[in-house]
Design a protein around this motif. Structure first.
Motif, mmCIF file in Angstrom:
data_model
loop_
_atom_site.group_PDB
_atom_site.id
_atom_site.type_symbol
_atom_site.label_atom_id
_atom_site.label_comp_id
_atom_site.label_asym_id
_atom_site.label_seq_id
_atom_site.Cartn_x
_atom_site.Cartn_y
_atom_site.Cartn_z
ATOM 1 N N GLY A 189 0.690 -1.300 0.025
ATOM 2 C CA GLY A 189 0.168 -0.017 -0.092
ATOM 3 C C GLY A 189 0.783 1.127 -0.076
ATOM 4 N N LYS A 190 2.019 1.128 0.048
ATOM 5 C CA LYS A 190 2.760 2.385 0.158
ATOM 6 C C LYS A 190 3.339 2.804 -1.520
ATOM 7 N N LEU A 191 3.326 1.999 -2.099
ATOM 8 C CA LEU A 191 3.662 2.430 -3.592
ATOM 9 C C LEU A 191 2.511 3.083 -4.322
ATOM 10 N N THR A 192 2.770 4.130 -5.226
ATOM 11 C CA THR A 192 1.828 4.850 -5.965
ATOM 12 C C THR A 192 2.119 4.428 -7.356
ATOM 13 N N TYR A 193 1.159 4.348 -8.178
ATOM 14 C CA TYR A 193 1.360 4.280 -9.623
ATOM 15 C C TYR A 193 0.649 5.134 -10.574
ATOM 16 N N HIS A 194 1.296 5.339 -11.519
ATOM 17 C CA HIS A 194 0.841 6.528 -12.531
ATOM 18 C C HIS A 194 0.770 5.751 -13.871
ATOM 19 N N PHE A 195 -0.414 5.394 -14.168
ATOM 20 C CA PHE A 195 -0.663 4.617 -15.531
ATOM 21 C C PHE A 195 -1.064 5.623 -16.507
ATOM 22 N N SER A 196 -0.473 5.121 -17.645
ATOM 23 C CA SER A 196 -0.557 5.772 -18.624
ATOM 24 C C SER A 196 -0.114 4.839 -20.009
ATOM 25 N N GLU A 197 -0.626 5.225 -21.130
ATOM 26 C CA GLU A 197 -0.200 4.479 -22.240
ATOM 27 C C GLU A 197 1.157 4.725 -22.565
ATOM 28 N N THR A 198 1.973 3.556 -22.731
ATOM 29 C CA THR A 198 3.434 3.557 -23.158
ATOM 30 C C THR A 198 3.650 2.564 -24.128
ATOM 31 N N ASP A 199 4.663 3.079 -25.100
ATOM 32 C CA ASP A 199 5.133 1.974 -25.960
ATOM 33 C C ASP A 199 6.271 1.357 -25.403
ATOM 34 N N ILE A 200 6.040 0.166 -25.025
ATOM 35 C CA ILE A 200 7.107 -0.864 -24.405
ATOM 36 C C ILE A 200 8.359 -0.819 -25.486
ATOM 37 N N SER A 201 8.007 -1.144 -26.697
ATOM 38 C CA SER A 201 9.156 -1.228 -27.629
ATOM 39 C C SER A 201 10.142 -0.047 -27.551
ATOM 40 N N ASP A 202 9.531 1.107 -27.627
ATOM 41 C CA ASP A 202 10.592 2.327 -27.699
ATOM 42 C C ASP A 202 11.148 2.517 -26.088
ATOM 43 N N LEU A 203 10.326 2.005 -24.976
ATOM 44 C CA LEU A 203 11.174 2.081 -23.717
ATOM 45 C C LEU A 203 12.307 1.074 -23.588
#
Length: 92
Positions: A1-15
């Protein structure tokens, strides 16, 4: 419960390409070569920073434990999940 997430569309290939490029000097010094196998674009809704951390750890471990070997990175885009495989050819 201590981590926060910031979801967004991401191009995994570019990453993957970006993270690998950041390791270019370490890869060269360790004698590793890298092959990335992926479709042109693989999009995911994810926390880009957390996903980058995981990819960084996998590549870092491959350099550390398999110097001088080929590192193969592939992406499988399934119906409801994306699998990233990092394979080194070290002794372990």
């Amino acid at each position: 419960g201590k981590l926060t997430y910031h979801f967004s569309e991401t191009d995994i290939s570019d990453l993957l390409k970006e993270v690998t490029e950041r390791f270019s000097e370490q890869l060269r010094l360790a004698g590793n070569s890298v092959i990335i196998r992926s479709q042109n674009t693989v999009h995911a809704i994810c926390d880009r920073y957390r996903t980058e951390q995981v990819i960084t750890n996998l590549i870092s471990n491959a350099i550390k434990y398999a110097p001088g070997s080929l590192i193969e990175i592939s992406i499988e885009d399934g119906a409801d999940q994306i699998c990233i495989h990092v394979t080194d050819h070290g002794p372990g």
